[in-house]
Design a protein around this motif. Sequence first.
Motif, short mmCIF file in Angstrom:
data_model
loop_
_atom_site.label_atom_id
_atom_site.label_comp_id
_atom_site.label_asym_id
_atom_site.label_seq_id
_atom_site.Cartn_x
_atom_site.Cartn_y
_atom_site.Cartn_z
N GLU A 49 7.65 0.88 -3.18
CA GLU A 49 7.71 1.52 -1.78
C GLU A 49 6.65 1.84 -1.53
O GLU A 49 5.54 1.65 -0.15
CB GLU A 49 8.71 2.83 -2.38
N LEU A 50 5.16 2.43 -1.97
CA LEU A 50 4.50 2.73 -1.41
C LEU A 50 3.74 1.44 -0.93
O LEU A 50 3.70 1.15 0.55
CB LEU A 50 2.91 3.20 -2.34
N ALA A 51 3.94 0.57 -1.66
CA ALA A 51 2.70 -0.61 -0.32
C ALA A 51 3.82 -1.18 0.24
O ALA A 51 2.70 -1.77 1.07
CB ALA A 51 3.04 -1.67 -2.29
N LEU A 52 5.07 -0.85 0.44
CA LEU A 52 5.42 -2.07 1.10
C LEU A 52 5.20 -0.57 2.64
O LEU A 52 5.51 -1.19 3.72
CB LEU A 52 6.92 -1.80 1.02
N THR A 53 5.30 -0.16 2.54
CA THR A 53 4.72 1.53 3.20
C THR A 53 3.41 1.22 4.22
O THR A 53 3.34 1.15 5.25
CB THR A 53 4.73 2.79 2.62
N LEU B 14 0.87 -8.66 -3.45
CA LEU B 14 1.76 -7.76 -1.72
C LEU B 14 0.93 -6.88 -0.40
O LEU B 14 1.62 -7.20 0.52
CB LEU B 14 2.88 -5.99 -2.23
N LEU B 15 -0.35 -7.10 -1.03
CA LEU B 15 -1.26 -6.72 0.26
C LEU B 15 -2.86 -8.35 -0.07
O LEU B 15 -3.47 -7.19 -0.14
CB LEU B 15 -2.05 -5.10 0.58
N ALA B 16 -1.77 -9.15 0.18
CA ALA B 16 -2.49 -10.50 -0.01
C ALA B 16 -3.77 -10.64 0.19
O ALA B 16 -4.75 -10.23 -0.08
CB ALA B 16 -1.60 -11.17 -0.01
N ASP B 17 -4.40 -10.10 1.48
CA ASP B 17 -5.10 -10.22 2.38
C ASP B 17 -5.92 -8.83 2.63
O ASP B 17 -7.08 -8.55 3.54
CB ASP B 17 -5.03 -10.48 4.03
#
Length: 319
Positions: free
Chosen positions: A211-215, A258-261
């Motif tokens: 959830e934190l990563a997607l936020t 999830l936060l590739a770049d």
Amino acid sequence: MLNNLVNKAIKKAPLSRSEIDFLISCPIDELCKAALKIKENFFGNKIEFCSIINAKSGLCPEDCKFCAQSAHYKTNIKEYPFIDIKGIEQQAKKLKSNGVKRLSIVISGKSPTKSDLLKIESSLKIIEKSGLIGDASVGILNKDDLLRLKKASLNGFHRNLEVSEGFFRNICTTHKYKEDIETVKTAMQLGFYVCSGGIFGVGEGWKDRIELALTLKKLKVHSIPLNFLTPIKGTPLENMPILKEEEALRIIAVYRFLLADKQIRVCGGRNTVFSPKTKRRVLLCGASGLMVGNYLTTKGFDITSDLKDLKELNMQLLQ
């Protein structure tokens, strides 16, 4: 399936919940190799060094359960007002000579006082003069204060969300999660290089981590610091078990998918979870940056050992 997810991540395509669950359960060696491919696609063999200066320590009115600087707990740390500017200049020159690119002024407290703001401005000018990029982690700021610091050469603004919104009340009760979100949004709107991440090993589960990563992904922040709990005696989390290395590596790798770049930095607690002999593993599972030197109230690894790791892994500093 893992190769397909690598390709999706490189294309910055969203992953489904079942795909994320697959990553969470994937054998760690395979997961790390895959995450490294994604990192190399966006950053090559480069690693960025950043560092911090604890410019004002202790007596913080916030009650963050992991923090040694909270006035709510007795932790016997050094408490002091804003340090002498000359001390910042000396540290900046030393860090610059060791390949550090970004240097952040950090102060305790929910928000800086007017006196603090003046000293932060002076500090940023010194950092810029030293040839480093000036960042600040100075609490919750409004638009006017952010603009003021921008004029003083502030490049990067840091404000961690720490955990997911649903888990936040277990970590901090003295301010609302939405205050952090709004501060990050304002900094993004004003064109800052925004650094925002979290701390792991504080009792959260994988649902909270995702959830934190997607936020953070939705907020489009540029840099994500990943911190691992160092249990501090006197804080409510003093008896929390230290994360296992494999768990920490899995967090780094999944965040890369999830936060590739994005710039994913391994920061506080690196020397709590990893030993001098195993710390290079974070560079092989998707991390693209390291916070080097000491942390706020705890010692870090010697910078020369991190430089040695880069050399032996055929990696280079991002200048």
